[in-house]
Write a protein that holds these residues in place. Structure first.
Motif, short mmCIF file in Angstrom:
data_model
loop_
_atom_site.label_atom_id
_atom_site.label_comp_id
_atom_site.label_asym_id
_atom_site.label_seq_id
_atom_site.Cartn_x
_atom_site.Cartn_y
_atom_site.Cartn_z
N VAL A 1 0.82 -1.21 0.00
CA VAL A 1 0.00 0.00 0.00
C VAL A 1 0.87 1.27 0.00
CG1 VAL A 1 -0.42 0.57 2.42
CG2 VAL A 1 -2.34 0.43 0.85
N LEU B 1 3.21 1.82 -1.89
CA LEU B 1 3.47 2.21 -3.28
C LEU B 1 2.56 3.37 -3.70
CD1 LEU B 1 3.78 -1.38 -4.77
CD2 LEU B 1 5.64 0.30 -4.53
N PHE B 2 1.37 3.43 -3.12
CA PHE B 2 0.47 4.54 -3.47
C PHE B 2 1.02 5.86 -2.95
CE2 PHE B 2 -2.09 0.84 -3.99
CZ PHE B 2 -2.95 1.14 -5.01
N LEU C 1 3.58 6.86 -5.40
CA LEU C 1 2.96 7.39 -6.62
C LEU C 1 2.53 8.84 -6.42
CD1 LEU C 1 1.80 7.13 -9.47
CD2 LEU C 1 -0.22 6.04 -8.49
N ALA D 1 3.91 12.06 -8.37
CA ALA D 1 3.03 12.99 -9.07
C ALA D 1 3.30 14.42 -8.62
CB ALA D 1 1.57 12.63 -8.82
N LEU E 1 6.71 15.57 -10.00
CA LEU E 1 6.63 15.79 -11.45
C LEU E 1 5.70 16.96 -11.80
CD1 LEU E 1 6.27 12.13 -12.77
CD2 LEU E 1 8.26 13.63 -12.97
N SER F 1 2.53 17.04 -11.71
CA SER F 1 1.38 16.56 -12.46
C SER F 1 0.16 17.39 -12.12
CB SER F 1 1.12 15.10 -12.06
OG SER F 1 -0.20 14.73 -12.40
N LEU G 1 -2.49 16.04 -11.38
CA LEU G 1 -3.29 15.21 -10.48
C LEU G 1 -3.54 15.97 -9.19
CD1 LEU G 1 -4.56 12.53 -9.66
CD2 LEU G 1 -2.35 11.80 -8.81
N ALA H 1 -5.09 3.03 0.78
CA ALA H 1 -4.26 3.24 -0.41
C ALA H 1 -4.56 4.60 -1.03
CB ALA H 1 -4.52 2.12 -1.42
N PHE H 2 -5.81 4.91 -1.17
CA PHE H 2 -6.22 6.20 -1.73
C PHE H 2 -5.69 7.35 -0.88
CE2 PHE H 2 -9.52 5.77 -5.06
CZ PHE H 2 -9.31 6.99 -5.68
N LEU I 1 -2.04 7.88 -1.38
CA LEU I 1 -1.80 8.60 -2.63
C LEU I 1 -1.90 10.11 -2.38
CD1 LEU I 1 -1.58 8.47 -5.75
CD2 LEU I 1 -4.06 8.36 -5.83
#
Ligand SMILES: Nc1ncnc2c1ncn2[C@@H]1O[C@H](COP(=O)(O)O)[C@@H](O)[C@H]1O
Ligand SMILES: Nc1ncnc2c1ncn2[C@@H]1O[C@H](COP(=O)(O)O)[C@@H](O)[C@H]1O
Ligand SMILES: Nc1ncnc2c1ncn2[C@@H]1O[C@H](COP(=O)(O)O)[C@@H](O)[C@H]1O
Ligand code: NA
Ligand code: NA
Ligand code: NA
Lengths: 108, 314, 314, 314, 108, 108
Positions: free
Chosen positions: D6, D8-9, D12, D16, D19, D21, D23, D198-199, D202
């Protein structure tokens, strides 16, 4: 950062520039504004209607934002000239200016 | 029912919009569900990808992406010459149709699953790969080579855009964690997927209802384009998939991808990169016509075509 | 526990509101969950409906709706004469009590399910049918026949309002797709239903806490009305259901419907159609008193009554 | 993978953010998921609590809370003397590290579950108990005894704050309803827990990316503190847990609690109670360094330590 | 669409009308405003407090909206008169007017 | 409640005070404002940038609010003095004042 220098006794006034435009422009404008001399800005999400029809905010392509910038008159004119030249032709956008009395005038 | 039951939610949203109901889906819910769908599709693809040798995909991917580039390249002159659209508008519409619709893909996958038809799980990788080349082609077409484009910003806009980022991010997480690592997340990302898709379609129905006015103004040529373009692109997709060796289900999915028109990534990217283009045209066609056409009629048609071609080749 | 455990979330929200906690549930979450609940209830009803001959329902429906019309018609003179309320206020409160509360219905259904008691699945159809006639009656009472009302807009407001639209839309989708077509959506719409209801009740507790002040200002008569009206209407509902031939569970549910007061559809419709009415009165009574009363005491009481009447009739 | 998938989120989200992003996770989604996580953790704890005699916990709780008070008391002079921070800043940072991070706890619990390692379910009670004493200590340290503090408002801020309210409310509901009463809610609150986590991760990755700039400005001392403080506190937690008689899993969890720094309850409370403190320092350290450090390296380290100590004691 | 016609040299000014009211009124007002001569409007979600007590936006019945309309003075007066007559007695609503300098004055 | 008393003919004017600040302050300010004589206020969620860096609203610690208060000049000055003394040193906050013409002046 040229600033209008009001006489000693008058309350310190600045310009309030309000822009309403497509939400798509947010990353571009938040990049432009500081470069044009704005020390800050405030954004709220908005919806509305204008020459480009109804924009009800139901999805990103139909969302608006409302940006306010308090700054001196020269900066306000510079921003207005810039957005007029850069964005007015192709994007939904309206802008208006008014005079406001500010606290902590050195900030703006 | 010839179409996926989930499509009924789209029709309900459309009806609510046309009846001018006070039903409004909050913008934040739209954004939240679209984040969910993109991540979930990425994760599912990554889990599938972990089961396949990546090398094998590279050849297929090169062909699939190269053939797909024909779509915007063919659409542009049609729109420009036959349709009489301005350069920027023709380029932007071409980019929308060259790119792909994640939701159309998801509905097609659900439709296949509902009929118990298998499809290559790694097709999600193509979904990701097909999303952005058409956007770059669209910008090139719009600029006509004549002016310097701010390529850095445009590429950043496309590649760091939320669609690509979540799809690729999901792919990588699914691939790194594998089916076992992801399992505790299945209850959210996989079990709820179709329900979320239903909600999203309700929302898209409402949005599409608001686009119908734009379309009436756009005229008959665009309407025809929005119906014929997906059929042509779908046929190209079914043929390509069959040649590359996909299953019937996989060919139907690739045909759907080719036939679908983007309305998440493309509008965002084109609005910044080709500001002169009128978004009412491209979004009206993609979302108002092609999207419902694909949901209701296109998907079964592409599947039928895939079945026919498969029979010919084998 | 005599009441459904899910009611504890309402009490938590109420406590948070009274303690002036900084707990705030974003308005968007409220709207999203209410969309979810309405759609889910509609879908569930539609799936049940698909199993029954619709013709058989028509007779029952006519009786159930006609008897329910007595509720606002009786409440109005009580409020006007005994309570001394202005015409508009009396009419608006009557409309709220004549219409129904979707959430109270859902809690009652959960309470029955928790005790393993069966109920007719197609009762959701009555939920839909009972929602709007009282609103129309309320407008008629408010206008007193004396002035032309903008009926077109009022009917549109009520019938294309989001509650009716989602309930009816869900019913139709559930009915068209059937249990099998809906199955992949069960994980979202049915499995999560009760958890979502818990969240919504937490929210309603917070909102209700904010209404208690209004109530103090409204005085004792309204308080008494908000406690006795549901009992009277619940008794009427249990009797009607028993006569029509419902099971004990079904009679308890219909009693709950009759006893419940709307706080989603009615406030929205009355605010537009009867603007002179003070919403603090109707919402304060419906949400501040009747809703918690029904959750905590009313539902078991209506069930007890349904059991008694069932014994008498059989 | 040495860490929970989890996480990993989080990476990510971090990517983001770095970068740049487009998002963006809507603020409302952040709030909604944090409500969900707090309630779910409380409910789970309450269900566990219902299985244990509460009396037995009291002794453990007294020790665990008393020892935890050493963390802010030790951190304060380190930050003030060695780090040269202003009194308010040192006190506020100490309060953040003395309090606990609900999300770090949840990831540690998931990590243990993923390895099939048992842990005392009632540890959630300690999560609740450890959240607020450090905040009170932080205010005392900031005021230095010299000035009257608005204690009424500060205690209200802390105890009626949404974290405590939802955790305690969830505990009480879970405890009152028991595993059976809660069962119909499991599908939302327990089955979806990890996906929601997980959300949320993120989202926290995106937020943390925005904090990295603050950190660069804060200088090396704070960076070192943000890495060493959790190790020291974690060791203290593992030792305390072992002495009190927890299992290895329980000791790893308590070590994680001690080691974690609050970034939900503490920022809100400190901003009101110690306004002179610069939140960029405390949040930058807690969220920008300590949180990812604990997710990636800390949790396995505390588990290793708990295993070693367990071996020594038995 | 009568418009005040400022002298050639002065910057083009218009009225900014701001209305804060119950969110329930949104469909009614967005229907009224164009009919009263407004070429556009901008809406944001709001909460607040006034004579009708606290409206915290927690649910639809307690939500406010904030509408801005840029228009000429005559239109502004017409809108104000209309909402005053139609809505003031029964709905929570406040309104204020100010002078603003606009870009692209022909739009308003 | 001292109110400026405009001459009979002039339209009734009041001050519009706009505050943009950290969302954390909402419970404090909504407590302070009525105590300082404001009869009402309107709040919208906002994001922005200023001396305290970017505040993008992604989580509560980085969210702003925008508060508007219509009141007479004396009340406006009292609020400004209060927030300046109480919050300016430690919180991100900007404030500005402008003159507006109000409807139902007795409300403010
Ligand atoms: N007259 C107006 N008053 C206030 N806002 C306006 C007005 N005209 C346009 N807007 C806002 O500006 C956006 C873009 O306007 P337009 O470019 O005219 O479509 C609209 O969606 C409205 O939110
Ligand atoms: N003095 C004021 N300044 C700013 N906004 C106000 C004021 N009074 C009322 N409002 C806003 O207008 C709404 C309706 O006001 P009212 O009709 O006084 O209840 C309130 O909920 C506030 O959002
Ligand atoms: N010049 C400005 N114009 C408009 N809004 C501003 C300006 N400066 C700051 N703000 C807003 O006020 C908030 C706090 O400002 P600050 O205290 O300067 O960080 C920012 O996050 C912005 O939303
Ligand atoms: Na395509
Ligand atoms: Na009723
Ligand atoms: Na800690």
């Amino acid at each position: 950062m040229s600033q209008t220098n009001p006489t000693h006794d008058a309350p310190p006034t600045r310009k309030l520039l309000t822009l309403v435009c497509e939400a798509t422009l947010e990353p571009l404008l938040t990049h432009d504004l500081p470069a044009l001399g704005a020390h800050g800005y405030t954004i709220t999400d908005a919806r509305g209607r204008g020459d480009h029809g109804e924009r009800d905010g139901a999805w990103p392509a139909a969302a608006n934002i409302r940006i306010e910038v308090i700054c001196d008159e020269a900066t306000a004119r510079a921003i207005v000239a810039f957005v007029q030249q850069r964005y007015y032709a192709n994007y939904g956008m309206v802008a208006w200016l008014s005079d406001v009395e500010v606290l902590r005038p050195a900030k703006f | 029912m010839p179409f996926e039951p989930v499509v009924l939610f789209f029709l309900l949203g459309l009806a609510a919009g046309i009846l001018r109901s006070d039903l409004k889906i909050p913008g934040v819910l739209y954004e939240s569900i679209s984040l969910f769908l993109l991540l979930a599709i990425g994760l599912k693809g990554g889990v599938e990808l972990a089961k396949h040798p990546v090398g094998e995909l590279l050849g297929q991917a090169a062909i699939v992406v190269a053939v797909a580039a024909l779509i915007p390249l063919a659409a542009f002159p049609v729109l420009r010459r036959l349709g009489g659209f301005a350069r920027a508008d023709a380029a932007s519409i071409a980019a929308h149709y060259g790119s792909v619709s994640v939701v159309t893909f998801a509905v097609a996958a659900a439709w296949l699953a509902g009929r118990g038809e298998e499809a290559e799980g790694h097709l999600v990788v193509f979904l990701v790969l097909l999303e952005f080349p058409a956007l770059v082609i669209g910008v090139l077409l719009a600029r006509g080579g004549s002016r310097e484009a701010p390529w850095g910003r445009i590429l950043h806009e496309v590649l760091a855009g939320k669609s690509i980022l979540l799809l690729v991010g999901g792919l990588l997480i699914g691939w790194a964690a594998g089916a076992d690592g992801i399992r505790p997340l299945d209850r959210l990302f996989f079990d709820l997927f179709k329900g979320m898709l239903a909600f999203f379609l309700l929302e898209m129905g409402l949005v599409a209802a608001g686009r119908l006015g734009d379309l009436r103004r756009a005229g008959g040529f665009l309407l025809g384009f929005a119906l014929l373009m997906p059929l042509a692109a779908g046929a190209l997709g079914a043929a390509t998939a069959t040649v590359v060796g996909f299953s019937v289900g996989g060919a139907a999915l690739l045909a759907t991808l080719y036939a679908s028109a983007s309305y998440i990534a493309a509008p965002a990217a084109m609005r910044i990169a080709v500001p002169e283009a009128n978004p009412a045209l491209s979004i009206g066609a993609a979302l108002g016509i092609t999207f419902p056409f694909n949901l209701l009629l296109g998907i079964p048609a592409y599947h039928w075509l895939a079945t026919q071609l498969h029979g010919v080749v084998r």
